[in-house]
Design an enzyme around this catalytic site. Structure first.
Site, PDB file in Angstrom:
ATOM      1  N   LYS A 285      38.882  39.006  38.852  1.00 52.12           N
ATOM      2  CA  LYS A 285      38.736  37.656  39.383  1.00 52.12           C
ATOM      3  C   LYS A 285      40.058  37.136  39.929  1.00 52.12           C
ATOM      4  O   LYS A 285      41.129  37.583  39.539  1.00 52.12           O
ATOM      5  CB  LYS A 285      38.242  36.714  38.287  1.00 52.12           C
ATOM      6  CG  LYS A 285      36.846  37.048  37.770  1.00 52.12           C
ATOM      7  CD  LYS A 285      36.396  36.058  36.711  1.00 52.12           C
ATOM      8  CE  LYS A 285      34.991  36.400  36.212  1.00 52.12           C
ATOM      9  NZ  LYS A 285      34.530  35.452  35.170  1.00 52.12           N
ATOM     10  N   ASP A 399      38.838  47.876  54.636  1.00 50.78           N
ATOM     11  CA  ASP A 399      37.812  46.905  54.241  1.00 50.78           C
ATOM     12  C   ASP A 399      37.980  45.619  55.042  1.00 50.78           C
ATOM     13  O   ASP A 399      38.048  44.524  54.483  1.00 50.78           O
ATOM     14  CB  ASP A 399      37.885  46.615  52.747  1.00 50.78           C
ATOM     15  CG  ASP A 399      36.622  45.928  52.226  1.00 50.78           C
ATOM     16  OD1 ASP A 399      35.583  46.014  52.910  1.00 50.78           O
ATOM     17  OD2 ASP A 399      36.677  45.310  51.156  1.00 50.78           O
TER      18      ASP A 399
END
Length: 594
Positions: A285, A399
């Site tokens: 996170k 990505d």
């Protein structure tokens, strides 16, 4: 019926089937993706994610393609960091299909039921944390067969009975705050001596306090000896992964990187409060934080650093910052590396990501006007050009998408998330293997062969340009309801061929320059050509965005595209002719039979 449907849109149907078989072929090249994907979906159902916090898309080829909270290696799931999600179910037997699972973290949920004995089938499991749940019953005796297990935490559960003796030989275990037979009056303790101090319960803390006065001096001496020997052993090597525990020591810098203490980042993020979470991905996170000097930061906490995937991502991002410094690349401020944590600290981007500004705005928040979108296109191109052509060694991002392009205070594009990036040594081949990235943004040759080059990033950049113009996702299944193409690139091509520019542009754009939009779309389609050798380099892209050399390349593209459409049309007509001929022969035979 078959001929009638084919005549309605032969090219569209044939192209759709070609795409389907291409993706199907690629999916089989990635090692049994359906088995693990289906297992994860069954597992999620059994866990009962009533808050819908986990978004695993069953339409993707493999769970290793950007499923959040899933870490893979060599095409297999190895880690599931699923702590603190409010699950209220239990563990599904389908978890046994994850044969390569190394780490399972389900602590701080509300899971119930008995501990399943089939966990013993996970022979690769090294880290299992089921603390702070509502599991009941005893520990299955078969768990003693988990030969690879190194860390087990079952604390704060309603467990009873005895503990398999083999589990007391683990390097780290915690059975405290249960009704299991351990602790005072028994031969074995509830907590191993090497248990993670960050997860220690009150009983352990009391024990530490009792022995602190007599053990402090010995620990200091041992620490000094260890530090000296570690320094001697690693002299001449990078020492960036040294734990810094004190407030004063946290001011030490290594080049431009700052070492943060664990305590400092705890305070900055309000003890990593869930209310401070601003993003999450496969490696953990990201929290919003405020340092003691009121500097706002984004704190990326890796939840699975102890696995090769998480540790590699941490080392990769720290390594990249030493060679990649550019105004359009996210700057790494510092890091924290302890025996139990790997954390990266970045500047906080007030305007979050391009994807957020395109699709996830809250009421009253500002979207992206056309001049800002155009500036984002240029900034991202400059950042990629730097990575591909000016870094030594060069870097492939792998990505590239709107979600990984952040926006600073002035809405300038900042390319981030280098967790999947790859350094490329100029003396070696410019090809990397193992498919990484997000479906819809992955170049076809990368998806089918597992080989990526700079042209893989160029393809992702082209898709990102389409996101900027349309505001839509690279793959959108809802378009099926309108009988439109699922892939954004095909959807745009169709509308462009029909001169429906107004249907391509994001409806949230109040005004835009039609000629500039056409230029961006042309560059996007040149970047997303099927063959990598036909795509431009990023330095060429930068020039074409300015209009230099675009007209000739676009004319060539149109010519090749028309030729390919003619070939597809010829193939379609031949296919229909064969079908009609076969039907005519069957009709003759039936007539003769009568």
């Amino acid at each position: 019926m078959f001929r009638q449907n084919f005549s309605r849109g032969p090219l569209k149907i044939l192209a759709t089937w070609l795409i389907f078989f291409t993706i199907l072929k690629a999916s089989y090249a990635i090692k049994e993706p359906d088995v693990e994907g289906e297992a994860l979906l069954d597992l999620l159902t059994a866990l009962n994610d009533s808050n819908n916090q986990i978004d695993w898309d069953s339409h993707l080829v493999s769970p290793c393609f950007s499923w959040p909270h899933v870490t893979c290696r060599n095409g297999h799931v190895i880690s599931l960091p699923l702590a603190s999600f409010g699950f209220s179910g239990t563990l599904s037997h389908s978890i046994t299909k994850l044969k390569y699972l190394v780490s399972l973290e389900l602590q701080n949920n509300s899971l119930s039921g008995s501990l399943p004995d089939y966990i013993s089938n996970l022979t690769s499991l090294q880290y299992l944390n089921l603390a702070d749940n509502k599991f009941s019953g005893s520990i299955p005796a078969k768990w003693g067969q988990l030969s690879s297990l190194k860390h087990l935490d079952l604390s704060s559960n309603d467990l009873i009975g005895s503990i398999p003796m083999q589990l007391f030989s683990l390097p780290m275990f915690n059975f405290s705050d249960t009704h299991l037979h351990c602790g005072s009056g028994f031969d074995q303790p509830c907590v191993s001596k090497s248990e993670n101090p960050d997860s220690t319960h009150k009983s352990k803390m009391a024990k530490i306090v009792r022995y602190a006065s007599c053990g402090a001096f010995a620990l200091l001496c041992l620490g000094a000896i260890f530090t000296y020997r570690h320094h001697q052993m690693h002299k001449g090597k990078s020492d960036i992964f040294v734990d810094v525990s004190g407030e004063d020591e946290s001011k030490i810098s290594l080049g431009q990187l700052r070492r943060f203490s664990w305590r400092e980042l705890q305070l900055a993020t309000k003890n990593f409060s869930e209310s401070n979470v601003i993003g999450q991905g496969g490696f953990g996170k990201v929290y919003k934080g405020v340092l003691s000097d009121n500097t706002k930061v984004a704190v990326k906490r890796l939840s699975d650093y102890h696995n090769p995937g998480g540790e590699a991502a941490f080392e990769r991002e720290v390594q990249l910052i030493s060679v990649a410094v550019h105004r359009n690349l996210l700057k790494l401020i510092g890091f924290c590396a302890t025996s139990t944590e790997r954390i990266l600290v970045y500047p906080f981007m007030e305007n979050l990501s391009v994807a957020y500004r395109l699709r996830d705005l809250k009421p009253g928040e500002k979207g992206l006007d056309w001049p800002t979108r155009k500036r984002v296109a240029f900034g991202t191109a400059h950042g990629l050009e730097y990575l591909h052509e000016q870094c030594n060694p060069k870097i492939i991002h792998r990505d590239l998408k709107a979600a990984n392009i952040l926006l600073d205070d002035e809405f300038e594009a900042v390319l981030g998330d280098f967790g999947l990036a790859k350094l490329v040594d100029a003396r070696m081949t410019h090809v990397t293997t193992q498919v990484r990235g997000t479906m819809g943004h992955i170049a076809p040759e990368y998806l089918s062969t597992g080989k990526s080059t700079e042209k893989t990033d160029v393809f992702g950049y082209g898709i990102t340009l389409l996101e900027l113009v349309t505001g839509q996702r690279a793959i959108d299944l809802s378009r099926l309801e309108e009988e439109e193409d699922v892939l954004l690139i095909d959807h745009v091509k169709k509308l462009l061929s029909e001169n429906r520019l107004e249907d391509i542009v994001d409806r949230n754009l109040e005004s835009y320059d039609g000629k500039e939009v056409e230029r961006i779309l042309q560059v996007a389609l040149l970047c997303t050509q099927g063959f990598p050798e036909e795509r431009p380099s990023m330095s060429e892209v930068v020039k074409m965005l300015q209009g230099v050399g675009l007209a000739d390349r676009w004319a060539d593209w149109k010519q090749h595209e028309e030729a390919r459409n003619q070939e597809l049309s010829l193939m379609t007509h031949q296919f229909v002719w064969i079908d009609e001929s076969t039907l005519d022969q069957e009709a003759i035979q039936l007539s003769r039979a009568r």
